[in-house]
Scaffold this active site. Structure first.
Site, short mmCIF file in Angstrom:
data_model
loop_
_atom_site.label_atom_id
_atom_site.label_comp_id
_atom_site.label_asym_id
_atom_site.label_seq_id
_atom_site.Cartn_x
_atom_site.Cartn_y
_atom_site.Cartn_z
N ASP A 163 0.87 -1.18 0.00
CA ASP A 163 0.00 0.00 0.00
C ASP A 163 0.91 1.22 0.00
OD1 ASP A 163 -3.27 0.18 0.94
OD2 ASP A 163 -2.12 2.05 0.86
N ASP B 132 10.41 -8.20 -3.50
CA ASP B 132 10.77 -9.58 -3.24
C ASP B 132 9.51 -10.41 -3.03
OD1 ASP B 132 11.79 -12.01 -2.47
OD2 ASP B 132 12.71 -11.31 -0.61
N ASN C 246 -5.79 -5.92 -5.34
CA ASN C 246 -6.94 -5.22 -4.75
C ASN C 246 -6.82 -3.70 -4.75
OD1 ASN C 246 -9.34 -5.08 -2.74
ND2 ASN C 246 -7.65 -4.09 -1.63
N TYR D 229 -13.86 5.14 -13.42
CA TYR D 229 -13.90 4.00 -12.51
C TYR D 229 -14.52 2.78 -13.18
CZ TYR D 229 -14.68 1.29 -8.26
OH TYR D 229 -14.67 0.29 -7.31
N LYS E 231 -12.59 -0.80 -14.15
CA LYS E 231 -12.98 -2.08 -13.57
C LYS E 231 -13.47 -3.07 -14.64
CE LYS E 231 -11.95 -1.24 -9.31
NZ LYS E 231 -10.86 -1.99 -8.65
N THR F 183 -16.43 0.94 2.81
CA THR F 183 -14.98 1.13 2.88
C THR F 183 -14.64 2.62 2.75
OG1 THR F 183 -14.53 1.05 0.50
CG2 THR F 183 -14.73 -1.07 1.66
#
Length: 247
Positions: A37, A65, A75, A142, A146, A177
């Site tokens: 993130d 790595d 995600n 958006y 998607k 969220t």
């Protein structure tokens, strides 16, 4: 409950929302995690190796790595909404595409290479959205990003099959969220209804037959299913989980 104790899983966008809920669930089931993130502070809630930066940074993925990787959750994403195509600034279009599509491509590509290198195969889930299936005004960038991610996952499934790499997508509808927090219309709903909880209820009641939004934990459980051996015959599929919104 599926055991992930032999799994090493990359989760992008892991600092909050669906990514954080998925990371928590997989950790509870024994997985060894690699978390990515740009919000380093959010990743500090986990005891796991971290990749901090822009998901669309090609050099970041070259340097990452991912040795021993068996699974991945692609995600990371950002939201956008409210501006019709005729007035959508190209910079806003590119900003959304950069994270949602370029970032998905780079992280998916890196994950597939790493899983292939083990010779054992594995599973990948790409987080798309029902916005990539059902058209609505004001979500051009958006929704297009998607829709592209959904097809990217299908192509990856065909390419990965010879190496026993399964790739599936999940297409949530409304989920509670932080992706909503910076959208102007959601801020207006919160102001009008007095709380985020009430704003979610108001949005869900407009178009979702089940009249509620999903929790990140519900979506995380479905992602875990798609990653697991229980879904071992599933590849190239899209699990639409939207409370009936797309009906």
């Amino acid at each position: 409950m599926t055991d992930f104790s032999s799994a090493r899983v990359l989760v992008t966008g892991a600092a909050s929302g669906i990514g954080a809920a998925t990371a928590r669930l997989l950790a509870e089931r024994g997985a060894k995690l690699i978390l990515m993130d740009r919000d380093e502070g959010g990743l500090c809630a986990f005891d796991a190796p971290r990749i901090v930066g822009d998901v669309a940074d090609e050099q970041l993925w070259r340097d990452a790595d991912l040795s021993g990787l068996t699974h991945a959750v692609i995600n990371a994403g950002i939201g956008e909404g409210g501006t019709p195509i005729a007035h959508l600034p190209f910079a806003d279009w590119r900003r959304v595409m950069g994270v949602n599509l370029d970032g998905a491509f780079l992280s998916l590509s890196a994950a597939m290479r790493a899983i292939k290198a083990t010779g054992r195969g594995g599973g990948i889930v790409v987080t798309a959205s029902v916005a990539g299936i059902k058209a609505e005004p004001g979500i051009a960038a958006y929704g297009a990003s998607k829709a592209a991610v959904l097809h990217l996952a299908r192509i990856a499934a065909k390419e990965g099959a010879p190496d026993k790499i399964r790739v599936n997508a999940i297409a949530p509808g409304g989920v509670e969220t932080p992706i909503w927090s910076n959208l102007a219309f959601f801020k207006d709903l919160v102001a009008a209804h007095g709380s985020e909880e009430a704003a979610y209820t108001a949005m869900a009641s407009m178009a979702t037959p089940l009249a509620r939004y999903a929790t990140p934990e519900e979506i995380a459980a479905q992602i875990a299913f798609l990653l697991s051996d229980v879904a071992g015959f599933n590849t190239g599929t899209t699990l639409v989980t939207d409370g009936g919104y797309s009906l």
